[in-house]
Write an enzyme that holds these catalytic residues in place. Structure first.
Site, mmCIF file in Angstrom:
data_model
loop_
_atom_site.group_PDB
_atom_site.id
_atom_site.type_symbol
_atom_site.label_atom_id
_atom_site.label_comp_id
_atom_site.label_asym_id
_atom_site.label_seq_id
_atom_site.Cartn_x
_atom_site.Cartn_y
_atom_site.Cartn_z
ATOM 1 N N THR A 65 0.806 -1.222 0.000
ATOM 2 C CA THR A 65 0.000 0.000 0.000
ATOM 3 C C THR A 65 0.837 1.270 0.000
ATOM 4 O OG1 THR A 65 -0.217 0.021 2.420
ATOM 5 C CG2 THR A 65 -1.889 -1.185 1.173
ATOM 6 N N HIS B 5 0.029 8.180 1.782
ATOM 7 C CA HIS B 5 -0.227 6.816 1.328
ATOM 8 C C HIS B 5 -1.718 6.488 1.434
ATOM 9 C CE1 HIS B 5 4.113 6.435 2.772
ATOM 10 N NE2 HIS B 5 4.139 6.375 1.458
ATOM 11 N N LEU B 6 -2.296 6.083 0.323
ATOM 12 C CA LEU B 6 -3.724 5.733 0.288
ATOM 13 C C LEU B 6 -3.882 4.228 0.466
ATOM 14 C CD1 LEU B 6 -5.362 8.019 -2.406
ATOM 15 C CD2 LEU B 6 -4.893 8.446 0.009
ATOM 16 N N HIS B 7 -3.618 3.761 1.685
ATOM 17 C CA HIS B 7 -3.715 2.333 1.978
ATOM 18 C C HIS B 7 -5.124 1.795 1.689
ATOM 19 C CE1 HIS B 7 -0.008 3.076 4.270
ATOM 20 N NE2 HIS B 7 -0.653 4.068 4.866
ATOM 21 N N ASP B 8 -6.124 2.474 2.243
ATOM 22 C CA ASP B 8 -7.476 1.923 2.236
ATOM 23 C C ASP B 8 -8.185 1.993 0.885
ATOM 24 O OD1 ASP B 8 -6.944 1.450 4.881
ATOM 25 O OD2 ASP B 8 -8.068 3.162 5.631
#
Length: 349
Positions: free
Chosen positions: A207, A272-275
């Protein structure tokens, strides 16, 4: 002519900034029916998570999506929250509209079970926060995994540094007992048979390749026909969005706080766009490459509590219980994200 039937999707979130981006991605995806939102304590306390979820539905004019409140604490440890990362209310500098929407009379664990029984063999589930609610739901309904078509979990770090401790990722470290419970019980859901599917687990090793930048956020605003002034680390802290579009304005105000946090961590003026990646994978698993492995969670290590371990060579002699994400094309992801969210934002202008 082939008629596409929307896929039923259930999400469990601890809405923060990137959870909000994931929800908006789902709102803007015509190939799904969002059948429920479970609120998990994590980035902020669960009461605030509930308000964020209800406020996002109000902002985006989404009707008839039930929102359920989860447990206020992890299954066996005190709650830690991350307002330093996501802001006092979880959405950075953003302000959501007031709403009279109400929570369901049943809790988030029951919401998991209800959604699975309502869509047996069809439900796609996404968990982007601590796994507290899912663990509690599986205690009550051990067959829950067999009722779902797919589960995507954002959590862990595999042969990669942590973002909470040197070895632990945030979602897992908030409630490692719940995560261990979910992973350890998964293959057993089908008795002695090999599971029909394995949860897809997206760790930081994957991610953190999904990095939102001011340039990408500018592309999103342009796609929504709401161009704004470009952001920079030289801007005054807390500068508010000039976007005329209400959704783009909220997303930019949330992302600015997230950019500032990452900048202060010496990671650059990015986020950071993990989701959102987990949301995208739920609808199209093919956008990431995965590798099966047995995953377990360290619970007792003085320095390693919350660490996720993958037994790649199979030395434990246990069946794989996860498909771990190992590769992704960030450019392809952002093209899809901008198209869907930007197009959806235009409908709200």
């Amino acid at each position: 002519m082939v008629i596409s039937v929307p896929q039923p999707v259930f999400v469990d979130v601890d809405t923060g900034v990137d959870d909000a981006m994931a929800l908006v991605y789902l709102f803007g995806s015509p190939d799904l029916e969002l059948v429920g939102i479970a609120s998990t304590a994590g980035n902020v306390p669960v009461q605030q998570v509930c308000q964020n979820n209800l406020g996002l539905l109000e902002l985006c004019r989404i009707e008839e999506v039930p929102v359920s409140k989860g447990a206020e604490q992890p299954v066996s440890s005190p709650l830690r929250t991350a307002e330093d990362t996501h802001g006092p209310q979880g959405l950075g500098y953003a302000t959501l509209p007031r709403t009279n929407r109400e929570l369901t009379p049943y809790d988030a664990a029951q919401a998991w079970i209800k959604a699975a029984h309502a869509h047996p063999g069809e439900l796609i589930a996404v968990a982007t926060g601590p796994l507290t609610n899912l663990a509690l739901a599986m205690r009550e309904e051990p067959a829950l995994p067999t009722l779902m078509r797919r589960l995507v979990i954002m959590g862990g770090a595999f042969e990669y540094r942590g973002n909470t401790t040197p070895v632990a990722e945030w979602n897992i470290s908030v409630d490692p007992e719940a995560a261990q419970e979910v992973f350890s019980s998964w293959p057993a859901a089908w008795g002695s048979d090999r599971p029909r599917y394995l949860p897809i687990v997206l760790g930081l090793n994957l991610t953190e390749h999904i990095a939102m930048t001011p340039a990408l956020l500018g592309r999103l605003a342009a796609e929504a026909d709401s161009p704004t002034l470009p952001m920079s680390e030289r801007d005054e802290r807390g500068t508010r969005s000039s976007a005329t579009n209400p959704l783009i304005r909220v997303l930019e105000d949330a992302m600015r706080f997230y950019f500032e946090f990452h900048f202060d961590q010496n990671e650059g003026y990015l986020a950071h766009l993990h989701d959102p990646l987990a949301a995208a994978v739920a609808l199209d698993p093919g956008i990431v490459a995965t590798r099966p492995a047995t995953v377990d969670v360290e619970l007792t290590g003085t320095l390693t509590r919350g660490m996720t371990i993958a037994d790649w060579p199979g030395r434990w002699g246990r069946e794989p219980n996860a498909l771990i994400g190992i590769d992704v094309d960030p450019e392809a992801f952002f093209d899809r994200f901008i198209e869907r969210v930007g197009g959806f934002a235009r409908t709200l202008a």
